[in-house]
Scaffold this motif. Structure first.
Motif, PDB file in Angstrom:
ATOM      1  N   ARG A   1      10.883  15.653  11.130  1.00 16.78           N
ATOM      2  CA  ARG A   1      10.284  16.172   9.899  1.00 16.78           C
ATOM      3  C   ARG A   1      10.089  17.686  10.000  1.00 16.78           C
ATOM      4  NH1 ARG A   1       5.276  13.343   9.820  1.00 16.78           N
ATOM      5  NH2 ARG A   1       6.015  12.314  11.698  1.00 16.78           N
ATOM      6  N   LEU A   2      10.483  18.378   8.930  1.00 16.60           N
ATOM      7  CA  LEU A   2      10.391  19.839   8.923  1.00 16.60           C
ATOM      8  C   LEU A   2       8.977  20.274   8.550  1.00 16.60           C
ATOM      9  CD1 LEU A   2      13.739  20.641   7.098  1.00 16.60           C
ATOM     10  CD2 LEU A   2      13.193  21.042   9.507  1.00 16.60           C
ATOM     11  N   PRO A   3       8.544  21.417   9.056  1.00 11.38           N
ATOM     12  CA  PRO A   3       7.193  21.899   8.732  1.00 11.38           C
ATOM     13  C   PRO A   3       7.122  22.502   7.330  1.00 11.38           C
ATOM     14  CG  PRO A   3       8.303  23.470  10.133  1.00 11.38           C
ATOM     15  CD  PRO A   3       9.232  22.305  10.006  1.00 11.38           C
ATOM     16  N   ARG A   4       5.890  22.720   6.867  1.00 12.66           N
ATOM     17  CA  ARG A   4       5.668  23.321   5.558  1.00 12.66           C
ATOM     18  C   ARG A   4       6.360  24.682   5.453  1.00 12.66           C
ATOM     19  NH1 ARG A   4       0.934  20.623   4.302  1.00 12.66           N
ATOM     20  NH2 ARG A   4       0.111  21.158   6.335  1.00 12.66           N
TER      21      ARG A   4
ATOM     22  N   LYS B   1       9.403  18.108  -0.174  1.00 19.55           N
ATOM     23  CA  LYS B   1       8.000  18.526  -0.307  1.00 19.55           C
ATOM     24  C   LYS B   1       7.700  19.809   0.473  1.00 19.55           C
ATOM     25  CE  LYS B   1       5.367  15.423  -2.513  1.00 19.55           C
ATOM     26  NZ  LYS B   1       5.903  15.138  -3.734  1.00 19.55           N
ATOM     27  N   ASN B   2       8.332  19.968   1.599  1.00 19.36           N
ATOM     28  CA  ASN B   2       7.933  21.065   2.481  1.00 19.36           C
ATOM     29  C   ASN B   2       8.759  22.336   2.334  1.00 19.36           C
ATOM     30  OD1 ASN B   2       5.611  20.105   3.515  1.00 19.36           O
ATOM     31  ND2 ASN B   2       6.417  19.534   5.519  1.00 19.36           N
TER      32      ASN B   2
ATOM     33  N   GLU C   1       4.459  26.270  11.995  1.00 15.29           N
ATOM     34  CA  GLU C   1       4.274  24.906  12.495  1.00 15.29           C
ATOM     35  C   GLU C   1       5.562  24.369  13.111  1.00 15.29           C
ATOM     36  OE1 GLU C   1       3.106  23.714   8.612  1.00 15.29           O
ATOM     37  OE2 GLU C   1       1.072  23.219   9.263  1.00 15.29           O
TER      38      GLU C   1
ATOM     39  N   THR D   1      10.272  14.822   3.044  1.00 14.89           N
ATOM     40  CA  THR D   1       9.734  16.000   3.747  1.00 14.89           C
ATOM     41  C   THR D   1      10.499  17.256   3.389  1.00 14.89           C
ATOM     42  OG1 THR D   1       9.446  14.509   5.581  1.00 14.89           O
ATOM     43  CG2 THR D   1       8.959  16.805   5.990  1.00 14.89           C
TER      44      THR D   1
HETATM   45  C1  LIG Z   1       4.909  18.992   5.643  1.00 15.50           C
HETATM   46  O1  LIG Z   1       4.536  19.688   6.803  1.00 15.50           O
HETATM   47  C2  LIG Z   1       3.237  19.413   7.255  1.00 15.50           C
HETATM   48  C3  LIG Z   1       2.921  20.364   8.384  1.00 15.50           C
HETATM   49  O2  LIG Z   1       3.989  20.607   9.235  1.00 15.50           O
HETATM   50  C4  LIG Z   1       3.129  17.973   7.650  1.00 15.50           C
HETATM   51  O3  LIG Z   1       1.847  17.690   8.122  1.00 15.50           O
HETATM   52  C5  LIG Z   1       3.449  17.128   6.445  1.00 15.50           C
HETATM   53  O4  LIG Z   1       3.454  15.776   6.807  1.00 15.50           O
HETATM   54  C6  LIG Z   1       4.783  17.501   5.828  1.00 15.50           C
HETATM   55  N1  LIG Z   1       4.946  16.860   4.559  1.00 15.50           N
HETATM   56  C7  LIG Z   1       5.696  15.780   4.374  1.00 15.50           C
HETATM   57  C8  LIG Z   1       5.787  15.237   3.008  1.00 15.50           C
HETATM   58  O5  LIG Z   1       6.306  15.284   5.297  1.00 15.50           O
END
Ligand SMILES: *[C@@H]1O[C@H](CO)[C@@H](O)[C@H](O)[C@H]1NC(C)=O
Ligand SMILES: *[C@@H]1O[C@H](CO)[C@@H](O)[C@H](O)[C@H]1NC(C)=O
Ligand SMILES: *[C@@H]1O[C@H](CO)[C@@H](O)[C@H](O)[C@H]1NC(C)=O
Length: 511
Positions: A350-353, A280-281, A454, A277
C-alpha cells in the motif's frame, strides 16, 4: 609484544597508505591534449532560465535547464568516450562541487577525465577568458567551450571544431541563430591573445557574433567559422528547439502525470484494496494518468475485481493480459503506459498518503533518476512477539539498504520517469530479480533516491507463511548467487521449482 604493536600498526597503515596513493593519483590525473568545457548552472527554480519563467513557471524552467544540460553532457561524454583524447570540464555556477557531482555522475561507471570548476566571478567575458586560460594549463593544445542550452549540438560539430583547430586555425566560432555564438575554441598558439579577445563585447545582444569576429581580426587571429548554425533555448520562441532535439514537449515540462503499474496473479483478495489505496492516497485524481493492472493469467476473480473497481472511480483503470512472470508483466504494462512517471507497485503493498507528491519531489532532485519509498510491514496485533521482532529487524535492514546503498527492491515500490525507463532499455523479461536488474541499470545513469514521508506498507502474509528469517535468508542466498554470476533463469528455477517449468514452456510456445 612489539610484534603485536607492529601488526596493529601495519593493519592501520594499510588504509592510510591506500588513501594517500589515491589522493596522489587524483592530483596527478593525466590530462588529454584537448578539452571541451561546458558552461552550465545548477537547476535551481527561480534562478535558472529566468527568461523561460514567464511562460513555463520556475519549476519547469529549471527542469528544462536540467534536461538540456544532461542531454548535452551525454553527447559530449559519448564523444569523449569514443575519442579517448578529450577531457570534459564542467564550469558551473550557483552550487557546490558535491551537488554538481551528484547530479552529473552516476552511482556506478563514472567517467574518466571529468573536471568540475566553479565559474569565476565577473561578466561572461571574464568567465570565458578564465576557462580558456585554465584549459591551456598543463599540456593541453586545444580548448573548446560550449553553452549547455544548445540541444542541437552533435558530436559532428565537436569533431569539426577540433579538426578546424588541428588544421591550423587559431580560433573557431559556432554561430547561433540569435546573433550570438554557441561555441568558441582556441589553439594554444593563440594563448597570449586570450587576455584581450573577449574584451568590449555587448554580451546578451545580437551583435556578439559580429563583434567577436571583428575582435579576432583586430588581434590578427586566424578565425574559422563552423558550417553549422544552431539555436540556443532562451525564450518561449525557442521551445520548439527543445521539443525537437529532446522530444520534450511543453506539457511534459509543466505537468507530468503518473502511470501506476500493478502486476497480478490470483490476487482477488487484495487487488481491490490496493487499487483503493492508489486512488485514495494520490494527491489529486488528475495526477494519475492511469492504473494498469498487468495480469499474468489469474484463474480467480482478479480481473473481474479490477473491472468492478474501474466503474466506481474517475481515473482510467486498465487491465492488460501478459505472459506470466513479474518482469514480463511489468514490461508489457510499461509499454502500454502513457504517463510521464512510472510507478511499479506490488499488489500486496500500500502506498502512503500523497505518494505522487513525495515521489515527484524525489525525482526533482538533480541526479535522482528513480526512487522508492521507505518501507514497513503490517504486522497484526495477534502475531507472536517473536514474529514481530523478526519483522522489525527485516524492516530495519531493508530501510538501511535503501538509504545507504540506493538499493530498493520491488516491495519498496520503485518509480522512475519514462525517459529514464527508456534510456535503460526497460525492465528485463525475467521471472525473478527483475527489480534488482533494473536498479543495477539505473545506477549506470544516475542515483536512486528515497521519497520523504510515510513508508509504503507491504502485507506480512508472505513472511508469516514462509517464516521471516527463512524468507530473508533465501533472498540473501539468491542475491549472492546473482552476484556470483548465476543466471536469473537458473535462480528462478531454484526459487519456484517445477511450477515455473510449465510456465516457461507455455511462454516459449507463445513467443
Ligand atoms: C493512505 O496512507 C495512509 C498513511 O500512509 C494509510 O494509513 C492509509 O491506510 C492509506 N489509505 C488507504 C485507503 O489505503
Ligand atoms: C553565479 O552565482 C551567484 C550565486 O548563486 C550569483 O549571485 C551570480 O549572479 C551568478 N553569476 C552568473 C554570471 O551567473
Ligand atoms: C496531467 O495532470 C495535470 C494536473 O497536474 C492535468 O491538468 C493534465 O490534464 C494531465 N495531463 C494529461 C495528459 O492527462
Amino acid at each position: 609484544m612489539s610484534c603485536v604493536v607492529m601488526l596493529v600498526a601495519a593493519v592501520i597503515s594499510v588504509p592510510v597508505i591506500a588513501l594517500i596513493i589515491n589522493r596522489a593519483r587524483k592530483l596527478r590525473k593525466p590530462q588529454n591534449k584537448k578539452v571541451i568545457s561546458v558552461f552550465t548552472r545548477y537547476p535551481s527554480p527561480g534562478v535558472t532560465k529566468t527568461r523561460l519563467i514567464p511562460c513555463l513557471g520556475e519549476e519547469a524552467a529549471a527542469y528544462a535547464q536540467r534536461r538540456m544540460t544532461e542531454h548535452i553532457l551525454e553527447r559530449i561524454r559519448a564523444y569523449c568516450n569514443k575519442r579517448r583524447d578529450t577531457d570534459l570540464a564542467v564550469w558551473y555556477n550557483g552550487s557546490s562541487e558535491d551537488k554538481m557531482r551528484f547530479w552529473l555522475t552516476p552511482k556506478v561507471g563514472g567517467y574518466n577525465f571529468l573536471y568540475f570548476n566553479q565559474q569565476p566571478p565577473g561578466g561572461l567575458g571574464e568567465k570565458l577568458r578564465e576557462a580558456t586560460l585554465s584549459g591551456f594549463r598543463g599540456n593541453r593544445e586545444y580548448v573548446v567551450i560550449v553553452g549547455s542550452d544548445i540541444p542541437g549540438l552533435t558530436s559532428d560539430v565537436m569533431e569539426e571544431a577540433f579538426e578546424t583547430l588541428e588544421g591550423g586555425a587559431d580560433m573557431v566560432l559556432g554561430q547561433a541563430e540569435d546573433g550570438g555564438y554557441y561555441l568558441v575554441g582556441f589553439s594554444k598558439k593563440a594563448a597570449h591573445k586570450i587576455g584581450e579577445v573577449f574584451e568590449g563585447m555587448d554580451w546578451g545582444t545580437d551583435q556578439v557574433f559580429v563583434q567577436q569576429c571583428e575582435k579576432a581580426k583586430q588581434l590578427d587571429l586566424n578565425l574559422l567559422i563552423l558550417d553549422t548554425k544552431l539555436s540556443d533555448v532562451d525564450t518561449k520562441e525557442d521551445l520548439p528547439v527543445l521539443e525537437n532535439a529532446l522530444r520534450l514537449s511543453r506539457r511534459e515540462l509543466t505537468d507530468r502525470n503518473w502511470s501506476v503499474i500493478i502486476p497480478t496473479m490470483n490476487e482477488e483478495d487484495t487487488i481491490a484494496d490496493t487499487l483503493q489505496t492508489v486512488y485514495k492516497n494520490c494527491s489529486s485524481e488528475t495526477k494519475i494518468q492511469e492504473i494498469i493492472v498487468s495480469d499474468g493469467g489469474s484463474k480467480d476473480n482478479t480481473v473481474q475485481k479490477v473491472k468492478d473497481f474501474s466503474l466506481k472511480v474517475n481515473i482510467p483503470v486498465k487491465v492488460i493480459h501478459s505472459q506470466p512472470g513479474r518482469g514480463f508483466q511489468q514490461k508489457s504494462a510499461a509499454e502500454a503506459a502513457t504517463g510521464d512517471f512510472l510507478l511499479f507497485l506490488h499488489s500486496d503493498t500500500r502506498l502512503p498518503r500523497n505518494f505522487d507528491i513525495s515521489a515527484e519531489s524525489c525525482l526533482k532532485t538533480p541526479g535522482n533518476v528513480a526512487g522508492s519509498f521507505t518501507w514497513s510491514v503490517d504486522t497484526q496485533s495477534d502475531d507472536s512477539w517473536f514474529f514481530k521482532l523478526q519483522m522489525k529487524i527485516v524492516t530495519y535492514f531493508t530501510n538501511k539498504r535503501i538509504q545507504m546503498f540506493e538499493y530498493p527492491f520491488g516491495d519498496n515500490a520503485i518509480f522512475t520517469s519514462r525517459h529514464v525507463y527508456e534510456k535503460i532499455g526497460g525492465i528485463k523479461e525475467v521471472y525473478l530479480l527483475e527489480d534488482v536488474l533494473m536498479v543495477e541499470e539505473l545506477w549506470k545513469v544516475g542515483h536512486v533516491g528515497i521519497a520523504q514521508g510515510e513508508p509504503a506498507v507491504t502485507s506480512a502474509r508472505r513472511w508469516r507463511k514462509g517464516g521471516a528469517f527463512r524468507i530473508s535468508g533465501l533472498n540473501r542466498i539468491i542475491l549472492t548467487a546473482h552476484y556470483l554470476g548465476v543466471s536469473t533463469e537458473t535462480l528462478a528455477l531454484w526459487y519456484y521449482g517445477d511450477k515455473l517449468r510449465s510456465v516457461m514452456a507455455a511462454n516459449k510456445k507463445k513467443s
